[in-house]
Design an enzyme around this catalytic site. Structure first.
Site, PDB file in Angstrom:
ATOM      1  N   LYS A   1       0.837  -1.196   0.000  1.00  7.32           N
ATOM      2  CA  LYS A   1       0.000   0.000   0.000  1.00  7.32           C
ATOM      3  C   LYS A   1       0.877   1.252   0.000  1.00  7.32           C
ATOM      4  CE  LYS A   1      -3.770   1.974   2.813  1.00  7.32           C
ATOM      5  NZ  LYS A   1      -4.620   1.716   4.005  1.00  7.32           N
TER       6      LYS A   1
ATOM      7  N   SER B   1      -9.330   2.563   3.521  1.00  4.84           N
ATOM      8  CA  SER B   1      -8.403   3.218   2.620  1.00  4.84           C
ATOM      9  C   SER B   1      -7.562   2.255   1.784  1.00  4.84           C
ATOM     10  CB  SER B   1      -7.480   4.135   3.419  1.00  4.84           C
ATOM     11  OG  SER B   1      -6.641   3.400   4.294  1.00  4.84           O
TER      12      SER B   1
ATOM     13  N   SER C   1      -9.701   0.430   7.726  1.00  6.60           N
ATOM     14  CA  SER C   1      -9.154   0.455   6.374  1.00  6.60           C
ATOM     15  C   SER C   1      -8.683  -0.887   5.827  1.00  6.60           C
ATOM     16  CB  SER C   1      -7.994   1.454   6.301  1.00  6.60           C
ATOM     17  OG  SER C   1      -8.479   2.764   6.454  1.00  6.60           O
TER      18      SER C   1
END
Length: 478
Positions: free
Chosen positions: A88, A163, A187
């Site tokens: 990520k 997220s 997230s």
């Protein structure tokens, strides 16, 4: 290059990359086993994964950085040796820029791996690049003011969540079997629920501390993965533990299936802060509770009496994070300009500027949330709830271009269950459950436990997966 599989059902579009190649329909554990047996080469797996990514990326927009010639993982062995994956883009990977999803600065290449990146690489994975996230991970959808949103592979008109939306979209679409995610308010679990994946948020301290969050007065963020199978999430935690184990937590080891132990499970349908979940979400939780009872577990309704100011306090702390990023952003890039932060970030910052005097009380109350949490668990092993108050919204509904007061109201009516576990530091897992009838969107359910209870979470997850295997994007009709 193989073209992606695009299926249109009365408008909504489903996108996936599954085909007959080195990855096949393997999860990460299965692919690693095939590589160890010599049936598939690690280089072949990386090449085919890269082709899959390129095939779906024009529709999903999940990738921030794609490495043309990926280097193998730091370990020559490991549970996931040779398995292709992504990190990520809020976590440093040496040589790759870390943009945090923001247009407020221009990132340069990271000089070294973040501590968690080293732990992740110790499992033997091959990193193909970085996945997209909303600006600084603040939003539960991966959307932007002036860039393409990350789209849900089950229905590209809808959000992939946030997220960790980019990671979830790639895994759900079959581009890679597993990917890095982290969770500061949901997230990992939010995009897992939106994309029909397994998303386990570990106990605070189960993996190495998150590089940014550990310096804050309340550490909300913990790293992990999103996966398509329970055994992949279990294997990740076991492999991560061989790299580093927190002596303050009970050892985890490798959980390989349901134990058969009868569990005492409480459930609630609506959020403790007063948000009512929609019909399809309530039905998913109720149906899961019924299945658990059929499988021999004890399930009963419970209440969680959290402080009525919890949501407002969490929003204030959220705003403090945006304020701090705006004040220290030049450490990310010399050209950082807080005025270029998106509408959600700017609104959060303005909210905190108005309320900063309340910070000591906010922190005290948030830290006391563990008392109400522990009280809800008296006599119970786990708590079953929705992940979200409703399925993944259409693209645009939670975009940072929506006026801030309306946007925050919509976000709080969507993300009503996940933040408590971040504040308390407890483990929690999102599992696929049902799907909507009007677009085939996944609906997830969530189990939460006491600190250090990942084995129990994996136990119930294996039980449900064995009872009814999770639906697959590549062969499920709408």
């Amino acid at each position: 290059m193989t073209t992606f599989d695009q299926k249109t059902f009365d408008g909504p579009t489903r996108v996936h990359a599954f085909r007959d190649d080195a990855l096949g329909e393997h999860d990460a554990v299965g692919l690693a086993e095939a590589i160890r047996r010599g049936e598939v080469g690690a280089a072949e797996a990386a090449r085919d994964a890269a082709e899959r990514v390129r095939a779906v990326e024009e529709r999903l927009h999940a990738v921030q950085t794609h490495v043309d010639a990926p280097a193998p993982g730091a370990a020559t062995g490991g549970a996931f040796a040779g398995v292709p994956t992504f990190v990520k883009d809020n976590t440093d990977h040496q040589g790759l820029p870390t943009g945090h999803g923001s247009a407020a600065f221009t990132p340069g290449p990271a000089r070294r791996h973040a501590p968690f990146a080293r732990q992740f690489l110790s499992t033997g994975v091959t990193v193909l690049g970085k996945t997209r996230l909303p600006e600084f991970g603040f939003s539960p959808t991966t959307e932007y003011e002036a860039a393409e949103p990350v789209r849900n592979p089950w229905n590209t008109g809808h959000s992939a969540g946030g997220s960790s939306g980019g990671s979830a979209a790639l895994v759900a679409a079959g581009a890679v079997p597993i990917a890095h995610a982290n969770d500061g308010g949901g997230s990992i679990r939010i995009p897992a629920a939106a994309c029909g994946l397994v998303g386990l948020k570990p106990t605070r301290g189960r993996v190495v501390p998150n590089d940014q969050s550990r310096r804050l007065p309340l550490d909300l963020v913990v790293d992990g993965v999103v996966s398509r199978s329970v055994r992949d999430s279990a294997a990740f935690l076991a492999a991560a533990e061989t790299y580093w184990r927190n002596p303050k937590l009970p050892p985890l080891g490798l959980v390989e299936g349901p134990s058969g132990r009868r569990l005492r499970i409480g459930f609630l349908l609506d959020s403790p802060n007063g948000v009512t979940s929609d019909t399809v979400t309530r039905e998913a939780v109720t149906e899961t509770a019924t299945r658990l009872e059929r499988l021999g577990h004890s399930v009963e309704p419970v209440e969680m009496a959290i402080d009525p100011r919890f949501t407002e306090d969490f929003l204030t702390y959220w705003g403090m994070l945006s304020f701090l990023l705006g004040a220290t952003g030049r450490s990310l890039g010399a050209d950082f300009d807080r005025h270029r932060m998106d509408g959600l970030s700017r609104g959060l910052r303005a909210t905190y500027v108005e309320n900063w005097r309340h910070t000591p009380g906010v922190l005290r109350r948030l830290k006391r949330a563990k008392v109400a949490y522990a009280a809800a668990f008296r006599g119970l092993d786990l708590l079953l709830t929705p992940v979200l108050a409703h399925p993944a919204p259409p693209i645009g509904r939670l975009a940072p271009t929506v006026p801030y007061p309306e946007l925050v109201e919509r976000i709080l009516a969507y993300v009503a269950f996940t933040p408590v576990d971040n504040v308390v530091g407890t483990p929690s897992i999102s599992l696929p459950s049902t799907r909507t009838t009007d677009g085939g969107l996944p609906v997830g359910v969530m189990f939460s436990g006491r600190p250090g209870s990942e084995r129990t979470l994996l136990d119930v997850a294996f039980t449900l997966e064995a009872d009814r295997p999770f639906r697959r994007i590549q062969d499920t009709a709408p």
